[in-house]
Write an enzyme that holds these catalytic residues in place. Structure first.
Site, PDB file in Angstrom:
ATOM      1  N   ARG A 175      -6.587  -0.741  -7.575  1.00  9.87           N
ATOM      2  CA  ARG A 175      -5.859  -0.572  -6.285  1.00  9.87           C
ATOM      3  C   ARG A 175      -4.917  -1.831  -6.045  1.00  9.87           C
ATOM      4  NH1 ARG A 175      -7.221   1.731  -0.683  1.00  9.87           N
ATOM      5  NH2 ARG A 175      -5.111   1.268  -0.587  1.00  9.87           N
ATOM      6  N   LYS A 176      -5.251  -2.914  -6.967  1.00  7.88           N
ATOM      7  CA  LYS A 176      -4.370  -4.175  -6.707  1.00  7.88           C
ATOM      8  C   LYS A 176      -3.112  -4.125  -7.416  1.00  7.88           C
ATOM      9  CE  LYS A 176      -8.064  -5.262  -4.158  1.00  7.88           C
ATOM     10  NZ  LYS A 176      -8.734  -4.147  -4.144  1.00  7.88           N
ATOM     11  N   ALA A 177      -2.267  -5.206  -7.256  1.00  7.16           N
ATOM     12  CA  ALA A 177      -1.179  -5.407  -7.935  1.00  7.16           C
ATOM     13  C   ALA A 177      -1.238  -5.200  -9.443  1.00  7.16           C
ATOM     14  CB  ALA A 177      -0.280  -6.451  -7.549  1.00  7.16           C
TER      15      ALA A 177
END
EC number: 2.6.1.50
Length: 366
Positions: free
Chosen positions: A179-181
């Site tokens: 879910r992170k960049a």
């Protein structure tokens, strides 16, 4: 189903992974080193250490700073519980502070009243991709001789004034969850400009081993928090995409703002004027007359995945049972949890998707 989040992975990652598989060297190795160096150059930091998760990064940061039983660490109440869990697991005490509704980060005006003789560190969370007001935190840390650990799990690429988030405190921690960049599947990063902390973190990451005259010596009780070479390879490919990923997220956030700014039943997130937001999450607050979980369910029925943004940690069963804190001292955190809604945000969304999400949400909030 329009997903809440999707990683930007493709052929580049497969090619990097194939190199590792062809080499036969799957554990921490050259690709992890390459990935660490790419991050180090991007952040302009002296040391970057890749580990198995963002939670592992936080745990190692506390160990590197010698946080132990009886100590207190100040953290925001509105966050993912891992921020508190790593403090708790060491026998230290997480001291919760309410959130600021403009930034969704720790309310810096309420930190000083929570500082005691047992306080050893402040651990601000750079929530949803936005920095806390770090100057105020650093002023307090300097005055009371406290360490600062940045929980920048969601904020890779974010900035505070002229500084990259994660490079401002003694140690910065990032997550590489999907879910992170950028992602390595699971994974984390520690960033520091302190040689002593970096050496201790590297030793603790690898079972407490220090190489002396080419021989492995177990110099302290350590952990296995290593990142695999396969994950390192994914990280190398992801770093080449970081700027385009964050640019895409900003474009989507701007479109949400344009389409939702006149809806009086929604409070939209803000980008603080002291920094750069990277929009890991687009977190809105819906009017209190609506039950957030019912809105999530109705959006799911329309084929849209959403979720709450973060937890009001003091309300979770373990922390409620142990500390039984008064929710009236965490009004903003409770409000942000109860009425917070994370909308889909990832590079695979197009303008039609965003219009459908917005129209569906506005139809529900009538």
């Amino acid at each position: 189903m329009i997903k809440l989040s999707m990683p930007d992975v493709g052929l580049e990652e497969f090619e990097q992974i194939k190199e590792v598989l062809d080499s036969g060297y799957l554990v921490q190795g050259a690709k992890v080193d390459e990935f660490e160096n790419l991050v180090k150059n991007y952040l302009k930091a002296k040391h970057v250490v890749a580990v198995s998760s963002g939670t592992a990064a936080l745990h190692l940061a506390l160990l590197a700073l010698d946080i132990k039983a009886g100590d207190e660490v100040i953290i925001p109440d509105f966050t993912f519980p891992a921020t508190a869990n790593v403090v708790e697991i060491l026998g230290a005490t997480p001291v919760f502070v309410d959130t600021d509704l403009d930034s969704f980060c720790i309310d810096t005006k309420k930190i000083e009243e929570k500082i005691s003789s047992r306080t050893k560190a402040i651990m601000p969370v750079q929530e949803f991709g936005q920095s806390s007001d770090m100057n105020k935190i650093l002023e307090l840390a300097n005055h009371y001789n406290l360490k600062v650990i940045e929980d920048a799990a969601c904020a890779f690429g974010s900035e505070y004034k002229s500084y990259k988030v994660g490079t401002i405190g003694e140690i910065g921690c990032f997550s590489l969850h999907p879910r992170k960049a950028i992602t390595t599947g699971e994974g984390g990063l520690l960033v520091t400009n302190n040689d002593e902390y970096a050496e201790k973190i590297r030793i603790l990451r690898n079972h407490g081993i220090k190489s002396i005259n080419g021989k492995a010596n177990f110099v302290m009780p350590g952990l296995n928090y290593r990142l695999t070479n396969i994950q390192g390879a994914i990280g190398v490919a992801q770093m080449a995409k970081l700027e385009s990923i964050n640019k895409s997220r900003k474009t989507i956030a701007d479109l949400y703002y344009k389409l939702l700014k006149n809806n009086t039943k929604i409070i939209l997130p803000k980008e603080m004027d002291y920094g750069k937001h990277v929009w890991q999450t687009y977190h809105i607050l819906i009017d209190k007359k609506y039950i957030r979980d019912e809105v999530i369910m109705k959006l799911k029925q329309k084929g849209i995945e959403t979720n709450f943004g973060a937890n009001s940690v003091h309300m979770q069963p373990y922390y409620k049972g142990k500390y039984n804190l008064d929710s009236n001292t965490f009004n903003n955190s409770v409000y942000s949890f109860n009425q917070g809604l994370a909308l889909p945000l990832h590079p695979n969304l197009n303008e039609d998707d965003i219009n459908f999400i917005v129209n569906s949400l506005c139809e529900i909030l009538t």
